[in-house]
Design a protein around this motif. Sequence first.
Motif, mmCIF file in Angstrom:
data_model
loop_
_atom_site.group_PDB
_atom_site.id
_atom_site.type_symbol
_atom_site.label_atom_id
_atom_site.label_comp_id
_atom_site.label_asym_id
_atom_site.label_seq_id
_atom_site.Cartn_x
_atom_site.Cartn_y
_atom_site.Cartn_z
ATOM 1 N N VAL A 67 0.826 -1.208 0.000
ATOM 2 C CA VAL A 67 0.000 0.000 0.000
ATOM 3 C C VAL A 67 0.862 1.262 0.000
ATOM 4 O O VAL A 67 0.522 2.256 -0.644
ATOM 5 N N ASP A 68 1.980 1.248 0.694
ATOM 6 C CA ASP A 68 2.817 2.441 0.835
ATOM 7 C C ASP A 68 3.915 2.552 -0.214
ATOM 8 O O ASP A 68 4.708 3.492 -0.181
ATOM 9 N N GLU A 69 3.953 1.638 -1.160
ATOM 10 C CA GLU A 69 5.006 1.642 -2.175
ATOM 11 C C GLU A 69 4.544 2.337 -3.457
ATOM 12 O O GLU A 69 3.436 2.105 -3.936
ATOM 13 N N ALA A 70 5.395 3.184 -4.023
ATOM 14 C CA ALA A 70 5.188 3.792 -5.342
ATOM 15 C C ALA A 70 3.801 4.420 -5.496
ATOM 16 O O ALA A 70 3.116 4.201 -6.486
ATOM 17 N N ARG A 71 3.407 5.232 -4.534
ATOM 18 C CA ARG A 71 2.061 5.793 -4.537
ATOM 19 C C ARG A 71 1.771 6.629 -5.784
ATOM 20 O O ARG A 71 0.701 6.516 -6.395
ATOM 21 N N GLU A 72 2.702 7.503 -6.183
ATOM 22 C CA GLU A 72 2.450 8.381 -7.321
ATOM 23 C C GLU A 72 2.336 7.595 -8.622
ATOM 24 O O GLU A 72 1.521 7.923 -9.481
ATOM 25 N N ARG A 73 3.160 6.552 -8.764
ATOM 26 C CA ARG A 73 3.077 5.721 -9.971
ATOM 27 C C ARG A 73 1.730 5.010 -10.040
ATOM 28 O O ARG A 73 1.108 4.918 -11.107
ATOM 29 N N VAL A 101 -10.050 -4.958 -16.588
ATOM 30 C CA VAL A 101 -8.929 -4.017 -16.640
ATOM 31 C C VAL A 101 -7.859 -4.466 -15.652
ATOM 32 O O VAL A 101 -8.176 -4.886 -14.532
ATOM 33 N N ILE A 102 -6.592 -4.368 -16.053
ATOM 34 C CA ILE A 102 -5.469 -4.589 -15.143
ATOM 35 C C ILE A 102 -4.588 -3.355 -15.170
ATOM 36 O O ILE A 102 -4.209 -2.864 -16.239
ATOM 37 N N LEU A 103 -4.275 -2.838 -13.992
ATOM 38 C CA LEU A 103 -3.336 -1.736 -13.826
ATOM 39 C C LEU A 103 -2.021 -2.336 -13.353
ATOM 40 O O LEU A 103 -1.946 -2.877 -12.249
ATOM 41 N N ALA A 104 -0.986 -2.260 -14.174
ATOM 42 C CA ALA A 104 0.253 -2.998 -13.887
ATOM 43 C C ALA A 104 1.459 -2.070 -13.801
ATOM 44 O O ALA A 104 1.797 -1.394 -14.784
ATOM 45 N N THR A 105 2.096 -2.050 -12.649
ATOM 46 C CA THR A 105 3.377 -1.357 -12.549
ATOM 47 C C THR A 105 4.422 -2.145 -13.341
ATOM 48 O O THR A 105 4.284 -3.348 -13.574
ATOM 49 N N SER A 106 5.478 -1.455 -13.745
ATOM 50 C CA SER A 106 6.440 -2.054 -14.684
ATOM 51 C C SER A 106 7.111 -3.304 -14.134
ATOM 52 O O SER A 106 7.474 -4.208 -14.896
ATOM 53 N N GLU A 107 7.276 -3.381 -12.806
ATOM 54 C CA GLU A 107 7.965 -4.532 -12.222
ATOM 55 C C GLU A 107 7.217 -5.840 -12.426
ATOM 56 O O GLU A 107 7.797 -6.928 -12.326
ATOM 57 N N LYS A 108 5.925 -5.772 -12.730
ATOM 58 C CA LYS A 108 5.129 -6.985 -12.905
ATOM 59 C C LYS A 108 5.159 -7.506 -14.339
ATOM 60 O O LYS A 108 4.770 -8.650 -14.588
ATOM 61 N N LEU A 109 5.602 -6.668 -15.280
ATOM 62 C CA LEU A 109 5.553 -7.048 -16.690
ATOM 63 C C LEU A 109 6.581 -8.126 -17.015
ATOM 64 O O LEU A 109 7.748 -8.034 -16.618
ATOM 65 N N VAL A 124 -3.290 -1.350 -18.465
ATOM 66 C CA VAL A 124 -2.740 -0.007 -18.284
ATOM 67 C C VAL A 124 -1.334 -0.133 -17.702
ATOM 68 O O VAL A 124 -1.137 -0.767 -16.660
ATOM 69 N N VAL A 125 -0.361 0.462 -18.389
ATOM 70 C CA VAL A 125 1.037 0.375 -17.966
ATOM 71 C C VAL A 125 1.566 1.776 -17.675
ATOM 72 O O VAL A 125 0.943 2.782 -18.022
ATOM 73 N N GLU A 126 2.730 1.834 -17.066
ATOM 74 C CA GLU A 126 3.318 3.122 -16.709
ATOM 75 C C GLU A 126 3.841 3.861 -17.934
ATOM 76 O O GLU A 126 4.105 3.273 -18.979
ATOM 77 N N HIS A 127 4.024 5.163 -17.770
ATOM 78 C CA HIS A 127 4.446 6.001 -18.904
ATOM 79 C C HIS A 127 5.798 5.575 -19.455
ATOM 80 O O HIS A 127 6.067 5.700 -20.649
ATOM 81 N N ASP A 128 6.663 5.044 -18.578
ATOM 82 C CA ASP A 128 8.005 4.660 -18.993
ATOM 83 C C ASP A 128 8.212 3.150 -18.994
ATOM 84 O O ASP A 128 9.350 2.676 -18.911
ATOM 85 N N VAL A 183 -3.482 -1.922 -24.854
ATOM 86 C CA VAL A 183 -2.515 -1.430 -23.885
ATOM 87 C C VAL A 183 -2.567 0.096 -23.865
ATOM 88 O O VAL A 183 -2.454 0.744 -24.904
ATOM 89 N N LEU A 184 -2.772 0.656 -22.683
ATOM 90 C CA LEU A 184 -2.800 2.105 -22.488
ATOM 91 C C LEU A 184 -1.633 2.525 -21.606
ATOM 92 O O LEU A 184 -1.346 1.865 -20.612
ATOM 93 N N ARG A 185 -0.988 3.616 -21.963
ATOM 94 C CA ARG A 185 0.092 4.133 -21.133
ATOM 95 C C ARG A 185 -0.427 5.271 -20.260
ATOM 96 O O ARG A 185 -1.130 6.161 -20.741
ATOM 97 N N ALA A 186 -0.064 5.233 -19.005
ATOM 98 C CA ALA A 186 -0.423 6.313 -18.090
ATOM 99 C C ALA A 186 0.449 7.523 -18.347
ATOM 100 O O ALA A 186 1.533 7.422 -18.952
ATOM 101 N N ALA A 187 0.009 8.692 -17.891
ATOM 102 C CA ALA A 187 0.844 9.877 -17.951
ATOM 103 C C ALA A 187 1.924 9.794 -16.879
ATOM 104 O O ALA A 187 1.810 9.030 -15.905
ATOM 105 N N ALA A 188 2.967 10.574 -17.059
ATOM 106 C CA ALA A 188 4.033 10.606 -16.051
ATOM 107 C C ALA A 188 3.493 11.200 -14.756
ATOM 108 O O ALA A 188 2.700 12.142 -14.779
ATOM 109 N N PRO A 189 3.869 10.636 -13.617
ATOM 110 C CA PRO A 189 3.427 11.207 -12.340
ATOM 111 C C PRO A 189 3.884 12.655 -12.212
ATOM 112 O O PRO A 189 4.952 13.023 -12.708
ATOM 113 N N PRO A 190 3.088 13.509 -11.570
ATOM 114 C CA PRO A 190 3.482 14.908 -11.427
ATOM 115 C C PRO A 190 4.720 15.037 -10.539
ATOM 116 O O PRO A 190 4.964 14.221 -9.668
#
Length: 257
Positions: free
Chosen positions: A72-78, A204-212, A230-234, A250-257
């Motif tokens: 829960v506390d990891e990579a919140r902005e991503r 829908v699956i929201l996947a951080t890059s480490e899971k790919l 949905v994958v991360e911008h990078d 596959v959709l790319r998210a915007a970069a975190p602010p």
Amino acid sequence: MSDIPIARRDVILHRLDRGLPVVAADLALEFGVSEAAIRRDLRALAAEGRCRRVYGGALPTSPASAPMVVRVDEARERKQALARVGASLVQPGQLVFLDSGSTNLAVVPCLPAGSGITVATNSIAIAAEVARREDLQLLMVGGFVDRHVGGSVDAAAIAMVSSLNVDHCFMGACAVSSVTGVSAFSMADALFKKALALAGHHTVILATSEKLETRAPYRICAVGEIDHLVVEHDAPDEPVRLLAQCETTVLRAAAPP
């Protein structure tokens, strides 16, 4: 790990870092050593968190192997960047299922206000977050709670999910691979997610890059059975290209602010 010959260790780690599983018998033949020696190597690597031991070999690690309370506390902005894309797919008045997962938790504040959305979930943390919003209806899927998963995934939860017609199902995923599909670390969790996929009109699956392009032991479905990934911008281009070839959008998210 100093007792592992450097060349052998580097080969094993290189394959694991590329998201490839390794088989002890194959490695024993390749390096001309016993399977017992390879198993010792893999145990040492697993102790360092470099792989996950399974019968006959090892799998690349996935960040989802940690308990929900840790993630829960990891990579919140991503995760919030992924959640914004996912929430944009939801229409007013729909029934949305948010499967237990730290990224799905981030979807709750992104859902549009005053839109008559009902959120169903098996997650304690997600239910608590939904309950804070008076404009959202909450449907809690119950049963015994798996503390590692952070929600209910037992037979009672499966029975309740099977009675639903879900418009958008946000499925949690421990690992996503173009070869082995979507998978989980717990058999009970995988069985629950299979039932959830059948109940969802749109998955829908929201996947951080480490899971790919990583693997977990229990298969849920093929990537092509997911409507949106949905994958991360990078996110790395090559894994994204391979996943896009599996007939999912596959959709790319915007970069975190």
